[in-house]
Scaffold this active site. Structure first.
Site, mmCIF file in Angstrom:
data_model
loop_
_atom_site.group_PDB
_atom_site.id
_atom_site.type_symbol
_atom_site.label_atom_id
_atom_site.label_comp_id
_atom_site.label_asym_id
_atom_site.label_seq_id
_atom_site.Cartn_x
_atom_site.Cartn_y
_atom_site.Cartn_z
ATOM 1 C CG HIS A 42 23.722 -5.477 -0.760
ATOM 2 N ND1 HIS A 42 25.046 -5.615 -0.401
ATOM 3 C CD2 HIS A 42 23.023 -5.514 0.398
ATOM 4 C CE1 HIS A 42 25.142 -5.729 0.909
ATOM 5 N NE2 HIS A 42 23.931 -5.674 1.424
ATOM 6 C CG MET A 226 28.288 -13.040 -2.406
ATOM 7 S SD MET A 226 28.159 -11.901 -3.787
ATOM 8 C CE MET A 226 29.002 -12.869 -5.026
HETATM 9 P P1 AMP Z 1 22.513 -5.999 4.757
HETATM 10 O O1 AMP Z 1 23.146 -4.845 4.052
HETATM 11 O O2 AMP Z 1 23.458 -7.104 5.079
HETATM 12 O O3 AMP Z 1 21.631 -5.578 5.902
HETATM 13 O O4 AMP Z 1 21.527 -6.647 3.692
HETATM 14 C C1 AMP Z 1 20.586 -5.880 3.004
HETATM 15 C C2 AMP Z 1 19.696 -6.821 2.221
HETATM 16 O O5 AMP Z 1 20.496 -7.595 1.331
HETATM 17 C C3 AMP Z 1 18.948 -7.810 3.120
HETATM 18 O O6 AMP Z 1 17.630 -7.977 2.621
HETATM 19 C C4 AMP Z 1 19.764 -9.072 2.964
HETATM 20 O O7 AMP Z 1 19.014 -10.239 3.173
HETATM 21 C C5 AMP Z 1 20.199 -8.966 1.516
HETATM 22 N N1 AMP Z 1 21.385 -9.777 1.263
HETATM 23 C C6 AMP Z 1 22.572 -9.726 1.919
HETATM 24 N N2 AMP Z 1 23.406 -10.676 1.441
HETATM 25 C C7 AMP Z 1 22.727 -11.336 0.470
HETATM 26 C C8 AMP Z 1 23.038 -12.429 -0.398
HETATM 27 N N3 AMP Z 1 24.209 -13.053 -0.360
HETATM 28 N N4 AMP Z 1 22.093 -12.846 -1.270
HETATM 29 C C9 AMP Z 1 20.882 -12.237 -1.314
HETATM 30 N N5 AMP Z 1 20.528 -11.205 -0.522
HETATM 31 C C10 AMP Z 1 21.429 -10.758 0.357
#
Ligand code: AMP
Length: 325
Positions: A42, A226
């Site tokens: 994030h 991650m």
């Molecule tokens: P989430 O909180 O899991 O819904 O993710 C929020 C944003 O963070 C989304 O755009 C995800 O694709 C991005 N995201 C989550 N994990 C990663 C990661 N390991 N690397 C890059 N972006 C991430």
């Protein structure tokens, strides 16, 4: 750079007022939508967004609409204060954390018949008993939401097969965030590759004036992508889950060395994950743009995987580009 507390906004009207007043001052606004329990993935999105706009909004909202009843909504990890501390520690911080309590009223969920609160609206009669021609939005506010955004072709494959309501939930809530925050730029992680492409398509199809940026996957030192869900992996499961990134890396190298048969590459990844004790949901090589399956690697592709380790479903992917082959 100085550290600063983000302003925490929970009301959508206040959020919109903030954005509009900043825009009136000539500022540009970036948005990073998240479900919280922030990690370096994030944070990388936030740093990317910082490069493009004057001000930055991070939304933290666990979206019930993207979980089926049998999925892990109730156990999804959260630590709001921990998230705020992480954001405060960032150079430049963030300007606003948008933390709405609810963005969607699910009262009508699953009702195809229309026999729900909305019937009141259409029964509304004037004093002569005729149906009212115009129904006010104030009356509509009394009933649940029933509008969904579906990106019909792109949502079907990969995660859409085993999570049929997932992408309509994502697209609908992201569209709402876009309407409330009115950002100039929004950053999404390529970790959720299909999601990123779906948001790009929605923005194009519905003319949102927003530049959507895809940001690279951030991995742990040992290669594990991650994810907020990694916290639910036991030490043993976490070790075994490395088979995903390791087998994807091997497949990418094999492809770059000329092995173009997708079936062989997919089988090698499936086998590696299964041997480690994982249950593969899918392992597919698809075009980066159209997300359609390919048999041989002739165009830029992305190798996408979803697999279960214990009760945790993990996703990962690697892009394989012709230009570096
Ligand atoms: P989430 O909180 O899991 O819904 O993710 C929020 C944003 O963070 C989304 O755009 C995800 O694709 C991005 N995201 C989550 N994990 C990663 C990661 N390991 N690397 C890059 N972006 C991430």
């Amino acid at each position: 750079m100085e550290k600063k507390d983000p302003e925490i906004i929970t009301e959508k009207g206040l959020m919109r007022n903030w954005s509009r007043s900043m825009r009136a001052q000539g500022k540009t606004i970036g948005l990073v939508p998240t479900m919280g329990y922030l990690h370096q993935g994030h944070i990388s999105l936030i740093k990317e967004a910082r490069k493009h706009t004057d001000l930055l909004v991070v939304s933290i909202y666990v979206n019930p609409g993207q979980f089926s009843p049998n999925e892990d909504l109730s156990t999804y990890p959260s630590d709001f204060q921990g998230d705020i501390d992480k954001l405060m520690a960032l150079p430049g911080g963030v300007d606003v954390v948008f933390h709405p309590y609810d963005l969607y009223d699910y009262r009508n969920n699953g009702s195809e018949s229309g026999e729900n609160d909305t019937s009141k609206i259409f029964d509304a009669k004037d004093e002569d008993g005729r149906e009212k021609a115009v129904v006010s939005c104030i009356e509509e506010r009394q009933s649940g939401h029933e509008t969904w955004i579906r990106v019909e072709r792109l949502e079907k494959g990969l995660c859409g097969k085993s999570r049929p309501v997932f992408f309509r939930g994502v697209a609908t809530v992201v569209a709402k965030l876009f309407n409330i925050v009115e950002p100039d730029v929004a950053v999404f992680g390529k970790k959720d590759y299909q999601q990123w492409r779906i948001i790009c398509r929605m923005v194009r199809d519905l003319d949102f004036p927003i530049n959507v940026i895809g940001s690279e996957i951030v991995r742990e030192d040992d290669g594990l992508a991650m994810s907020s869900r990694n916290v639910h992996l036991s030490t043993e499961e976490r070790e075994k889950a490395l088979s995903i990134s390791m087998s994807l890396s091997r497949a990418k190298i094999a492809a770059q060395n000329g092995q173009v048969s997708c079936r062989e590459l997919q089988n090698s990844v499936i086998q590696a994950i299964q041997e480690a004790g994982g249950k593969v949901d899918y392992a597919e090589i698809i075009g980066q743009e159209n997300l359609e399956a390919v048999e041989e690697i002739k165009i830029p592709v992305v190798f996408c995987v979803a697999a279960w380790f214990g009760k945790v479903r993990l996703i990962d992917n690697m892009e394989i580009d012709m230009r570096v082959m």
